[in-house]
Design a protein around this motif. Sequence first.
Motif, PDB file in Angstrom:
ATOM      1  N   CYS A 187      21.696   5.872  47.246  1.00  0.00           N
ATOM      2  CA  CYS A 187      21.018   6.729  46.277  1.00  0.00           C
ATOM      3  C   CYS A 187      21.888   6.942  45.045  1.00  0.00           C
ATOM      4  O   CYS A 187      23.072   7.286  45.160  1.00  0.00           O
ATOM      5  CB  CYS A 187      20.718   8.089  46.898  1.00  0.00           C
ATOM      6  N   GLY A 188      21.304   6.751  43.886  1.00  0.00           N
ATOM      7  CA  GLY A 188      22.004   7.001  42.629  1.00  0.00           C
ATOM      8  C   GLY A 188      21.002   7.320  41.549  1.00  0.00           C
ATOM      9  O   GLY A 188      19.864   6.847  41.590  1.00  0.00           O
ATOM     10  N   VAL A 189      21.390   8.151  40.590  1.00  0.00           N
ATOM     11  CA  VAL A 189      20.523   8.441  39.438  1.00  0.00           C
ATOM     12  C   VAL A 189      21.334   8.207  38.171  1.00  0.00           C
ATOM     13  O   VAL A 189      22.543   8.412  38.151  1.00  0.00           O
ATOM     14  CB  VAL A 189      19.978   9.881  39.476  1.00  0.00           C
ATOM     15  N   GLY A 190      20.671   7.770  37.130  1.00  0.00           N
ATOM     16  CA  GLY A 190      21.398   7.435  35.909  1.00  0.00           C
ATOM     17  C   GLY A 190      21.871   5.992  35.951  1.00  0.00           C
ATOM     18  O   GLY A 190      21.789   5.309  36.973  1.00  0.00           O
ATOM     19  N   GLY A 191      22.395   5.527  34.834  1.00  0.00           N
ATOM     20  CA  GLY A 191      22.743   4.108  34.709  1.00  0.00           C
ATOM     21  C   GLY A 191      23.809   3.621  35.651  1.00  0.00           C
ATOM     22  O   GLY A 191      23.616   2.647  36.383  1.00  0.00           O
ATOM     23  N   GLY A 192      24.978   4.294  35.686  1.00  0.00           N
ATOM     24  CA  GLY A 192      26.101   3.800  36.473  1.00  0.00           C
ATOM     25  C   GLY A 192      25.853   3.829  37.954  1.00  0.00           C
ATOM     26  O   GLY A 192      25.996   2.817  38.651  1.00  0.00           O
ATOM     27  N   SER A 193      25.466   4.982  38.501  1.00  0.00           N
ATOM     28  CA  SER A 193      25.300   5.104  39.949  1.00  0.00           C
ATOM     29  C   SER A 193      24.094   4.313  40.441  1.00  0.00           C
ATOM     30  O   SER A 193      24.094   3.807  41.571  1.00  0.00           O
ATOM     31  CB  SER A 193      25.165   6.573  40.353  1.00  0.00           C
ATOM     32  N   THR A 194      23.070   4.182  39.612  1.00  0.00           N
ATOM     33  CA  THR A 194      21.914   3.367  39.993  1.00  0.00           C
ATOM     34  C   THR A 194      22.331   1.915  40.170  1.00  0.00           C
ATOM     35  O   THR A 194      21.912   1.238  41.121  1.00  0.00           O
ATOM     36  CB  THR A 194      20.815   3.471  38.917  1.00  0.00           C
ATOM     37  N   THR A 195      23.157   1.411  39.256  1.00  0.00           N
ATOM     38  CA  THR A 195      23.642   0.033  39.348  1.00  0.00           C
ATOM     39  C   THR A 195      24.461  -0.176  40.606  1.00  0.00           C
ATOM     40  O   THR A 195      24.303  -1.181  41.313  1.00  0.00           O
ATOM     41  CB  THR A 195      24.502  -0.302  38.111  1.00  0.00           C
ATOM     42  N   VAL A 196      25.341   0.764  40.915  1.00  0.00           N
ATOM     43  CA  VAL A 196      26.181   0.655  42.107  1.00  0.00           C
ATOM     44  C   VAL A 196      25.324   0.714  43.369  1.00  0.00           C
ATOM     45  O   VAL A 196      25.546  -0.034  44.322  1.00  0.00           O
ATOM     46  CB  VAL A 196      27.246   1.770  42.129  1.00  0.00           C
ATOM     47  N   PHE A 246      23.376   7.288  51.627  1.00  0.00           N
ATOM     48  CA  PHE A 246      24.678   7.171  50.965  1.00  0.00           C
ATOM     49  C   PHE A 246      24.477   7.492  49.488  1.00  0.00           C
ATOM     50  O   PHE A 246      23.773   6.790  48.771  1.00  0.00           O
ATOM     51  CB  PHE A 246      25.199   5.738  51.137  1.00  0.00           C
ATOM     52  N   PHE A 247      25.124   8.568  49.033  1.00  0.00           N
ATOM     53  CA  PHE A 247      24.938   9.060  47.666  1.00  0.00           C
ATOM     54  C   PHE A 247      26.115   8.663  46.784  1.00  0.00           C
ATOM     55  O   PHE A 247      27.272   8.775  47.188  1.00  0.00           O
ATOM     56  CB  PHE A 247      24.785  10.583  47.680  1.00  0.00           C
ATOM     57  N   ILE A 248      25.809   8.217  45.568  1.00  0.00           N
ATOM     58  CA  ILE A 248      26.828   7.742  44.635  1.00  0.00           C
ATOM     59  C   ILE A 248      26.708   8.534  43.337  1.00  0.00           C
ATOM     60  O   ILE A 248      25.648   8.576  42.710  1.00  0.00           O
ATOM     61  CB  ILE A 248      26.637   6.239  44.353  1.00  0.00           C
ATOM     62  N   SER A 249      27.804   9.175  42.946  1.00  0.00           N
ATOM     63  CA  SER A 249      27.805   9.955  41.707  1.00  0.00           C
ATOM     64  C   SER A 249      29.239  10.195  41.264  1.00  0.00           C
ATOM     65  O   SER A 249      30.070  10.648  42.052  1.00  0.00           O
ATOM     66  CB  SER A 249      27.105  11.307  41.914  1.00  0.00           C
ATOM     67  N   THR A 266      24.693  11.936  56.147  1.00  0.00           N
ATOM     68  CA  THR A 266      24.773  11.861  54.685  1.00  0.00           C
ATOM     69  C   THR A 266      26.226  11.604  54.285  1.00  0.00           C
ATOM     70  O   THR A 266      27.133  12.327  54.679  1.00  0.00           O
ATOM     71  CB  THR A 266      24.275  13.168  54.036  1.00  0.00           C
ATOM     72  N   VAL A 267      26.414  10.546  53.510  1.00  0.00           N
ATOM     73  CA  VAL A 267      27.736  10.138  53.039  1.00  0.00           C
ATOM     74  C   VAL A 267      27.686  10.089  51.518  1.00  0.00           C
ATOM     75  O   VAL A 267      26.672   9.673  50.941  1.00  0.00           O
ATOM     76  CB  VAL A 267      28.134   8.755  53.589  1.00  0.00           C
ATOM     77  N   CYS A 268      28.756  10.493  50.863  1.00  0.00           N
ATOM     78  CA  CYS A 268      28.762  10.416  49.404  1.00  0.00           C
ATOM     79  C   CYS A 268      30.072   9.833  48.894  1.00  0.00           C
ATOM     80  O   CYS A 268      31.138  10.047  49.474  1.00  0.00           O
ATOM     81  CB  CYS A 268      28.503  11.774  48.754  1.00  0.00           C
ATOM     82  N   LEU A 269      29.955   9.075  47.837  1.00  0.00           N
ATOM     83  CA  LEU A 269      31.090   8.565  47.069  1.00  0.00           C
ATOM     84  C   LEU A 269      31.049   9.323  45.753  1.00  0.00           C
ATOM     85  O   LEU A 269      30.207   9.060  44.882  1.00  0.00           O
ATOM     86  CB  LEU A 269      30.937   7.057  46.843  1.00  0.00           C
ATOM     87  N   THR A 270      31.952  10.297  45.601  1.00  0.00           N
ATOM     88  CA  THR A 270      31.829  11.208  44.472  1.00  0.00           C
ATOM     89  C   THR A 270      33.116  11.992  44.264  1.00  0.00           C
ATOM     90  O   THR A 270      34.115  11.777  44.954  1.00  0.00           O
ATOM     91  CB  THR A 270      30.646  12.182  44.684  1.00  0.00           C
ATOM     92  N   ARG A 271      33.074  12.917  43.344  1.00  0.00           N
ATOM     93  CA  ARG A 271      34.234  13.760  43.036  1.00  0.00           C
ATOM     94  C   ARG A 271      34.464  14.761  44.171  1.00  0.00           C
ATOM     95  O   ARG A 271      33.522  15.428  44.621  1.00  0.00           O
ATOM     96  CB  ARG A 271      33.995  14.502  41.725  1.00  0.00           C
ATOM     97  N   PRO A 272      35.702  14.898  44.635  1.00  0.00           N
ATOM     98  CA  PRO A 272      35.994  15.857  45.709  1.00  0.00           C
ATOM     99  C   PRO A 272      35.642  17.285  45.292  1.00  0.00           C
ATOM    100  O   PRO A 272      35.756  17.642  44.126  1.00  0.00           O
ATOM    101  CB  PRO A 272      37.500  15.706  45.926  1.00  0.00           C
ATOM    102  N   ASN A 273      35.188  18.061  46.256  1.00  0.00           N
ATOM    103  CA  ASN A 273      34.883  19.482  46.061  1.00  0.00           C
ATOM    104  C   ASN A 273      33.704  19.734  45.126  1.00  0.00           C
ATOM    105  O   ASN A 273      33.468  20.875  44.732  1.00  0.00           O
ATOM    106  CB  ASN A 273      36.120  20.241  45.544  1.00  0.00           C
ATOM    107  N   SER A 274      32.977  18.689  44.763  1.00  0.00           N
ATOM    108  CA  SER A 274      31.758  18.883  43.976  1.00  0.00           C
ATOM    109  C   SER A 274      30.666  19.417  44.904  1.00  0.00           C
ATOM    110  O   SER A 274      30.807  19.420  46.135  1.00  0.00           O
ATOM    111  CB  SER A 274      31.315  17.556  43.352  1.00  0.00           C
ATOM    112  N   GLU A 275      29.560  19.845  44.330  1.00  0.00           N
ATOM    113  CA  GLU A 275      28.475  20.378  45.157  1.00  0.00           C
ATOM    114  C   GLU A 275      27.900  19.294  46.068  1.00  0.00           C
ATOM    115  O   GLU A 275      27.552  19.559  47.218  1.00  0.00           O
ATOM    116  CB  GLU A 275      27.370  20.980  44.284  1.00  0.00           C
TER     117      GLU A 275
END
Length: 292
Positions: free
Chosen positions: A138-147, A185-188, A210-219
Amino acid sequence: MIGTFDLITKLRKMDGSFKAREQQVSTYVLENLETISQTSVSNLAKACDVSEPTVIRFCRKLGCEGFKDFKIQLAQNVAVSLQYLSRSESPNPKTDSTIDQVLSALISTTNVAHNQINPEQIANAVEAITKAQTLIFCGVGGGSTTVAFDAANRFFRLGITSLSLNDAYLLRMHAATLGPNDLMFFISSTGTPRALIDTAKIANQYGATTVCLTRPNSELSQTCSLTIGIDLPEDPDIYKPTASRLVFLAIIDILAASVARQMPDKTKETLRRIRASLTALHGNTDPQPIGD
């Protein structure tokens, strides 16, 4: 109430069409974009030699509720826009210099990521993905959608049912169909998109991993059950590609290679079938990227 998204553009378009005194305000604002957010309505009126009601009318003609709303919107717009509105640079940099700049930024960002990647987080994600029957990126916007798209393309070749989503409605709908054997799997890069956070909550409710690749401690990180935490700096050069996107792709490759090694027999058979199906198209039996 949703205000004007680009107040600077609207100001420029309307400039010259205001009544005489309101035009005085428009001219002053366009010449002092960086300082307006620090001034008061009375000081602005004095600087433009107009009355305070004139300033308020000017703000409302731009679609703002009043002067306070105008200042907030303009301050946000200016903060984003200044890096594009005031740039001093040589108009025609040498090609070899651009090559060095882009590749150096990528190498630098990769080194930062290498120091941040937690092997335990990678191992936990690999274990969860290996057990998943359905894998949704899952990704929204240009960068994360591409990934996300590339990730789904990478993992279906390992024999795991995989797809990518970037539409807010589809994200929620798919999340509502999942169960304990499924993984989202969420990408942001920021971990703040509401669509991803809400979707993760829905998936959690139905027992999916649910797994995410993102900034630590983000919501988003706090919402998902597993996190691969990466906080990458973005290059201030607006013309360079986003290096974090390429690093995220590299992390997806790390996960895919690790998962493949966890189930070698299934992976090799799936890859063999895919290559066999493509040989009929081009007849090439040499090692090459699957799918070209």
